[in-house]
Design a protein around this motif. Structure first.
Motif, PDB file in Angstrom:
ATOM      1  N   PHE A  91       0.833  -1.191   0.000  1.00 50.97           N
ATOM      2  CA  PHE A  91       0.000   0.000   0.000  1.00 50.97           C
ATOM      3  C   PHE A  91       0.872   1.246   0.000  1.00 50.97           C
ATOM      4  CE2 PHE A  91      -2.633  -3.288   1.959  1.00 50.97           C
ATOM      5  CZ  PHE A  91      -3.776  -3.170   1.203  1.00 50.97           C
ATOM      6  N   THR A  92       0.315   2.349  -0.432  1.00 54.02           N
ATOM      7  CA  THR A  92       1.010   3.619  -0.354  1.00 54.02           C
ATOM      8  C   THR A  92       1.152   3.991   1.119  1.00 54.02           C
ATOM      9  OG1 THR A  92      -0.005   4.283  -2.440  1.00 54.02           O
ATOM     10  CG2 THR A  92       0.919   6.024  -1.085  1.00 54.02           C
ATOM     11  N   GLN A  93       2.330   4.429   1.490  1.00 53.22           N
ATOM     12  CA  GLN A  93       2.555   4.819   2.879  1.00 53.22           C
ATOM     13  C   GLN A  93       1.765   6.082   3.201  1.00 53.22           C
ATOM     14  OE1 GLN A  93       6.830   5.146   2.531  1.00 53.22           O
ATOM     15  NE2 GLN A  93       7.116   3.332   3.819  1.00 53.22           N
ATOM     16  N   PRO A  94       1.231   6.186   4.416  1.00 50.84           N
ATOM     17  CA  PRO A  94       0.504   7.391   4.812  1.00 50.84           C
ATOM     18  C   PRO A  94       1.385   8.639   4.655  1.00 50.84           C
ATOM     19  CG  PRO A  94       0.208   5.662   6.438  1.00 50.84           C
ATOM     20  CD  PRO A  94       1.252   5.181   5.473  1.00 50.84           C
ATOM     21  N   GLY A  95       0.813   9.675   4.090  1.00 51.39           N
ATOM     22  CA  GLY A  95       1.541  10.931   3.921  1.00 51.39           C
ATOM     23  C   GLY A  95       2.468  10.940   2.719  1.00 51.39           C
ATOM     24  N   LYS A  96       2.423   9.898   1.872  1.00 50.80           N
ATOM     25  CA  LYS A  96       3.295   9.828   0.702  1.00 50.80           C
ATOM     26  C   LYS A  96       2.482   9.489  -0.549  1.00 50.80           C
ATOM     27  CE  LYS A  96       7.290   8.750   3.365  1.00 50.80           C
ATOM     28  NZ  LYS A  96       8.692   8.569   3.192  1.00 50.80           N
ATOM     29  N   PRO A  97       1.577  10.384  -0.957  1.00 52.78           N
ATOM     30  CA  PRO A  97       0.708  10.078  -2.096  1.00 52.78           C
ATOM     31  C   PRO A  97       1.467   9.937  -3.411  1.00 52.78           C
ATOM     32  CG  PRO A  97       0.457  12.356  -1.450  1.00 52.78           C
ATOM     33  CD  PRO A  97       1.302  11.689  -0.391  1.00 52.78           C
ATOM     34  N   MET A  98       2.645  10.525  -3.535  1.00 53.38           N
ATOM     35  CA  MET A  98       3.366  10.442  -4.801  1.00 53.38           C
ATOM     36  C   MET A  98       3.961   9.062  -5.055  1.00 53.38           C
ATOM     37  SD  MET A  98       2.699  12.861  -6.637  1.00 53.38           S
ATOM     38  CE  MET A  98       3.715  12.320  -7.981  1.00 53.38           C
ATOM     39  N   GLN A  99       3.795   8.144  -4.128  1.00 54.05           N
ATOM     40  CA  GLN A  99       4.210   6.775  -4.409  1.00 54.05           C
ATOM     41  C   GLN A  99       3.306   6.158  -5.486  1.00 54.05           C
ATOM     42  OE1 GLN A  99       4.346   4.783  -0.612  1.00 54.05           O
ATOM     43  NE2 GLN A  99       6.373   5.618  -0.150  1.00 54.05           N
ATOM     44  N   ASN A 100       2.171   6.786  -5.709  1.00 50.30           N
ATOM     45  CA  ASN A 100       1.287   6.366  -6.804  1.00 50.30           C
ATOM     46  C   ASN A 100       0.777   7.629  -7.497  1.00 50.30           C
ATOM     47  OD1 ASN A 100      -0.470   5.218  -8.557  1.00 50.30           O
ATOM     48  ND2 ASN A 100      -1.511   3.945  -7.061  1.00 50.30           N
ATOM     49  N   GLY A 101       1.666   8.275  -8.238  1.00 45.02           N
ATOM     50  CA  GLY A 101       1.360   9.557  -8.860  1.00 45.02           C
ATOM     51  C   GLY A 101       0.267   9.494  -9.906  1.00 45.02           C
ATOM     52  N   PHE A 102       0.119   8.345 -10.594  1.00 49.94           N
ATOM     53  CA  PHE A 102      -0.907   8.250 -11.638  1.00 49.94           C
ATOM     54  C   PHE A 102      -2.311   8.378 -11.057  1.00 49.94           C
ATOM     55  CE2 PHE A 102       2.652   5.905 -13.567  1.00 49.94           C
ATOM     56  CZ  PHE A 102       2.831   6.700 -14.685  1.00 49.94           C
ATOM     57  N   ILE A 103      -2.572   7.666  -9.977  1.00 48.93           N
ATOM     58  CA  ILE A 103      -3.912   7.740  -9.388  1.00 48.93           C
ATOM     59  C   ILE A 103      -4.134   9.091  -8.717  1.00 48.93           C
ATOM     60  CG2 ILE A 103      -3.407   6.681  -7.150  1.00 48.93           C
ATOM     61  CD1 ILE A 103      -6.573   6.145  -9.262  1.00 48.93           C
ATOM     62  N   GLU A 104      -3.076   9.682  -8.171  1.00 47.88           N
ATOM     63  CA  GLU A 104      -3.223  11.007  -7.574  1.00 47.88           C
ATOM     64  C   GLU A 104      -3.567  12.030  -8.643  1.00 47.88           C
ATOM     65  OE1 GLU A 104      -3.379  11.821  -4.362  1.00 47.88           O
ATOM     66  OE2 GLU A 104      -3.225   9.678  -3.986  1.00 47.88           O
ATOM     67  N   ARG A 105      -2.995  11.917  -9.813  1.00 54.43           N
ATOM     68  CA  ARG A 105      -3.303  12.827 -10.916  1.00 54.43           C
ATOM     69  C   ARG A 105      -4.766  12.666 -11.332  1.00 54.43           C
ATOM     70  NH1 ARG A 105      -0.775  15.862 -15.164  1.00 54.43           N
ATOM     71  NH2 ARG A 105      -2.553  16.667 -16.297  1.00 54.43           N
ATOM     72  N   PHE A 106      -5.202  11.407 -11.465  1.00 51.18           N
ATOM     73  CA  PHE A 106      -6.601  11.157 -11.821  1.00 51.18           C
ATOM     74  C   PHE A 106      -7.531  11.706 -10.749  1.00 51.18           C
ATOM     75  CE2 PHE A 106     -10.432   8.687 -11.262  1.00 51.18           C
ATOM     76  CZ  PHE A 106     -11.040   8.912 -12.487  1.00 51.18           C
ATOM     77  N   ASN A 107      -7.226  11.440  -9.477  1.00 53.51           N
ATOM     78  CA  ASN A 107      -8.080  11.913  -8.383  1.00 53.51           C
ATOM     79  C   ASN A 107      -8.228  13.427  -8.424  1.00 53.51           C
ATOM     80  OD1 ASN A 107      -8.520   9.353  -7.408  1.00 53.51           O
ATOM     81  ND2 ASN A 107      -6.995   9.505  -5.784  1.00 53.51           N
ATOM     82  N   ARG A 108      -7.121  14.144  -8.669  1.00 57.71           N
ATOM     83  CA  ARG A 108      -7.191  15.604  -8.728  1.00 57.71           C
ATOM     84  C   ARG A 108      -8.044  16.057  -9.911  1.00 57.71           C
ATOM     85  NH1 ARG A 108      -3.251  19.842 -10.981  1.00 57.71           N
ATOM     86  NH2 ARG A 108      -2.817  18.014 -12.223  1.00 57.71           N
ATOM     87  N   SER A 109      -7.849  15.425 -11.067  1.00 55.98           N
ATOM     88  CA  SER A 109      -8.633  15.789 -12.252  1.00 55.98           C
ATOM     89  C   SER A 109     -10.121  15.537 -12.024  1.00 55.98           C
ATOM     90  CB  SER A 109      -8.164  14.995 -13.470  1.00 55.98           C
ATOM     91  OG  SER A 109      -6.831  15.280 -13.756  1.00 55.98           O
ATOM     92  N   TYR A 110     -10.440  14.388 -11.446  1.00 59.02           N
ATOM     93  CA  TYR A 110     -11.839  14.034 -11.181  1.00 59.02           C
ATOM     94  C   TYR A 110     -12.461  14.981 -10.161  1.00 59.02           C
ATOM     95  CZ  TYR A 110     -15.904  11.342  -9.738  1.00 59.02           C
ATOM     96  OH  TYR A 110     -17.183  10.960  -9.433  1.00 59.02           O
ATOM     97  N   ARG A 111     -11.725  15.262  -9.105  1.00 53.73           N
ATOM     98  CA  ARG A 111     -12.238  16.150  -8.066  1.00 53.73           C
ATOM     99  C   ARG A 111     -12.511  17.536  -8.635  1.00 53.73           C
ATOM    100  NH1 ARG A 111      -8.835  14.831  -4.616  1.00 53.73           N
ATOM    101  NH2 ARG A 111      -7.217  16.312  -5.131  1.00 53.73           N
ATOM    102  N   THR A 112     -11.588  18.056  -9.454  1.00 51.03           N
ATOM    103  CA  THR A 112     -11.744  19.397 -10.025  1.00 51.03           C
ATOM    104  C   THR A 112     -12.883  19.451 -11.040  1.00 51.03           C
ATOM    105  OG1 THR A 112      -9.387  19.808  -9.741  1.00 51.03           O
ATOM    106  CG2 THR A 112     -10.548  21.223 -11.293  1.00 51.03           C
ATOM    107  N   ALA A 113     -12.938  18.464 -11.934  1.00 48.01           N
ATOM    108  CA  ALA A 113     -13.904  18.499 -13.031  1.00 48.01           C
ATOM    109  C   ALA A 113     -15.306  18.072 -12.642  1.00 48.01           C
ATOM    110  CB  ALA A 113     -13.413  17.618 -14.179  1.00 48.01           C
TER     111      ALA A 113
END
Length: 74
Positions: free
Chosen positions: A4-26
């Motif tokens: 799993f991604t370590q707490p406080g280290k979202p960039m360990q899975n940058g692809f899903i973080e990018r999608f989450n930001r795009s989805y949240r914004t749009a």
């Protein structure tokens, strides 16, 4: 082994973080929803656009659909 991604280290899975930001914004931050069906409809529209029509940097700034067609011709 499942990792799993370590707490406080979202960039360990940058692809899903990018999608989450795009989805949240749009979608999530852009509308006041009346019901869950409206959330589903807007999410489906967003996913269709994101997965087929929106240019992706990783594909040379072309849409996945254009990339698929280009790959079939080669």
């Amino acid at each position: 082994m499942l990792q799993f991604t370590q707490p406080g280290k979202p960039m360990q899975n940058g692809f899903i973080e990018r999608f989450n930001r795009s989805y949240r914004t749009a979608v999530l931050n852009a509308y006041h929803f009346e019901d869950l069906e409206q959330v589903r409809q807007l999410s489906d529209e967003f996913l269709d656009d994101y997965n087929k029509h929106r240019p992706h940097e990783s594909l040379g700034n072309i849409s996945p659909e254009q990339y698929r067609l280009k790959s079939q011709r080669a």
